[in-house]
Motif scaffolding. Structure first.
Motif: not given
Length: 499
Positions: A251-256, A287-300
């Motif tokens: 959750k904290k990572i998602l905030q950033e 991953c589940k949070l990113i999917i849920k919020h549909k950020l449309g971003m990429s990650f490496i």
């Protein structure tokens, strides 16, 4: 009171202007001090000056090599204008110690009464030698946020440093080494690094050019964890982070991520952790949070993922969340090297994971380390054969380095392969040190050949296999979006080779 945090310029042996990633360490320090101290004492001011990032677009030649960043004259002018009471300088890399010391010397010459503090990975390990330097007043060991806050508070209130843990300092000629500081137990209590301390838009512009062929731009940097649970022989991380791995919550990572996306328009995130895979549960939750919020971003994850901590179900989640390439931090190519390095690498599992990642549509990278003291030419060739047959898209070979603080450093000392003080400017690409059987010059040549010859081998051996093309290559390009990325990837690869 004015506090100025400095990121040192860098001098290298090649005439190529390089730019750093955003100074997340200094940003974390400045944000923490502001939130935990300056809100109570508004007469204290803190700022950041990146002497590496700023400066001309070309290197400056000096007797040490080629310098990227501000000149001494430009730094002197800025220091006189700022006139700080305290200067903090980061010193993370042994290879660039000379630059940090030169910057501190310049700071003392320009502002004779300034209190100089040095911290970072190398400073933590080499604190006793550094404090003997006449230009250094305090060395911060280990995690720096709370230590720096206490130093500033005590200096501001004219109190001694005797109760500040995690520091080595001197009173007159007497050197004092206070006890180590306990690590912050809950990283979620740390504030998100405030990028407004720097001209972040310029960093986004330069950083996007630093990474090889991003899926989206601009790219922002996040550190989601600190430390590593392993004790690989060539790594000194465990000395800095006390053999522990700690992480921020999903959750904290998602905030950033949201902060960088909404405020600065960041479209891709690079996680630069020493060990991103310390907790499978945390990665899947993120991953589940990113999917849920549909950020449309990429990650490496440029430093790589440890194969011992990775499995197929986690790879599935990474794909769904928007990760599009996996850098496998394999490091070794023989069972003998795995035992020597003390890394739990199952070479057969690695092969299986890479095949699965290829089949899932990931672009795959592999990192290997060669040049351990015992290695002969045949050992390196065995690692090469293993690496080449993994069917990776890209391979990078590093040369084992005796970094101060690592067990490998102690072994080099014991065997008389290095002196007590390691020479500056050695890197994992061009080592000053060979093995017992291979010269440094030969080792460098082999590393270059291993990397440069791989693409031809890959095309000749793997692309002639129908099974590989159907099962492991086509999934990478099996859509318009993926095909367009592949074309950009080819273009970036050609440009990189031309340079």
């Amino acid at each position: 009171m004015k506090i100025l945090l400095l990121s040192p310029y860098q001098t290298k042996t090649i005439n190529k202007r390089t730019y750093p990633l955003e100074p997340t360490g200094l940003l974390s320090l400045a944000t923490y001090v502001r939130d935990k101290l300056i809100t109570k004492y508004p007469l204290i001011k803190i700022s950041i000056l990146d002497t590496y990032f700023n400066g001309p677009e070309v290197c400056r030649k000096n007797r040490e090599g080629y310098r990227s960043g501000l000149s001494d004259e430009e730094i002197t002018k800025l220091l006189k204008k700022e006139n700080p009471d305290i200067i903090g300088i980061s010193n993370n890399y042994t290879a660039y110690l000379y630059d940090s010391l030169s910057l501190i010397k310049l700071a003392k010459k320009t502002c004779p009464t300034v209190l100089t503090i040095i911290g970072g990975a190398h400073a933590t390990i080499d604190h006793k030698a550094l404090i003997a330097n006449k230009d250094i007043d305090i060395v911060v060991r280990g995690e720096g946020e709370e230590t720096l806050r206490e130093i500033i508070y005590n200096v501001y209130r004219n109190k001694p440093l005797k109760n500040v843990t995690g520091v080595t300092y001197k009173i007159g000629k007497r050197i004092i080494c206070n006890p180590d500081r306990a690590l912050i137990s809950n990283l979620d209590e740390m504030p998100i690094p405030d990028r407004s301390f720097i001209d972040y838009s310029k960093y986004l512009e330069k950083t996007s050019k630093t990474f090889f062929c991003l899926a989206q731009k601009p790219v922002g940097i996040i550190f989601s964890a600190r430390g590593c649970m392993y004790r690989c022989i060539f790594c000194s991380t465990h000395k800095v982070w006390a053999d522990t791995w700690r992480s921020r919550s999903a959750k904290k990572i998602l905030q950033e991520i949201y902060y960088l996306r909404e405020k600065y328009g960041v479209r891709e995130i690079a996680f630069e952790d020493d060990q991103f895979m310390g907790s499978k549960k945390r990665i899947i939750e993120l991953c589940k949070l990113i999917i849920k919020h549909k950020l449309g971003m990429s990650f490496i994850v440029p430093p790589g993922l440890s194969p011992a901590l990775l499995d197929k179900s986690t790879i599935d989640y990474l794909k769904k969340a928007g990760f599009y390439r996996i850098c496998f931090s394999i490091d070794v190519g023989t069972k003998k090297s795995a035992l020597y390095v003390r890394k739990p690498v199952n070479l057969d599992k690695v092969r299986d994971l890479i095949a699965y990642a290829n089949h899932s549509g990931f672009w795959t990278y592999g990192f290997f380390v060669i040049g351990f003291p015992y290695e002969k030419i045949e050992d390196l060739m065995e690692t090469k054969r293993y690496a080449y047959n993994l069917k990776l898209d890209f391979i990078r070979f590093y040369i084992a380095q005796p970094h101060m603080g690592s067990d490998l450093y102690d072994e080099y000392l014991k065997n008389g392969m290095i002196s007590k003080r390691v020479n500056k400017y050695h890197t994992m690409y061009a080592s000053l040190f060979g093995t017992k059987y291979i010269s440094a010059k030969k080792l460098y040549k082999l590393r270059e050949d291993f990397e440069n010859d791989y693409l031809q081998y890959h095309l000749r051996h793997h692309f002639t296999s129908i099974r590989y093309l159907v099962n492991e290559f086509i999934p990478k390009v099996f859509s318009v979006k993926k095909s367009l990325y592949f074309l950009r990837l080819l273009g970036s690869f050609n440009i990189a080779n031309t340079k």
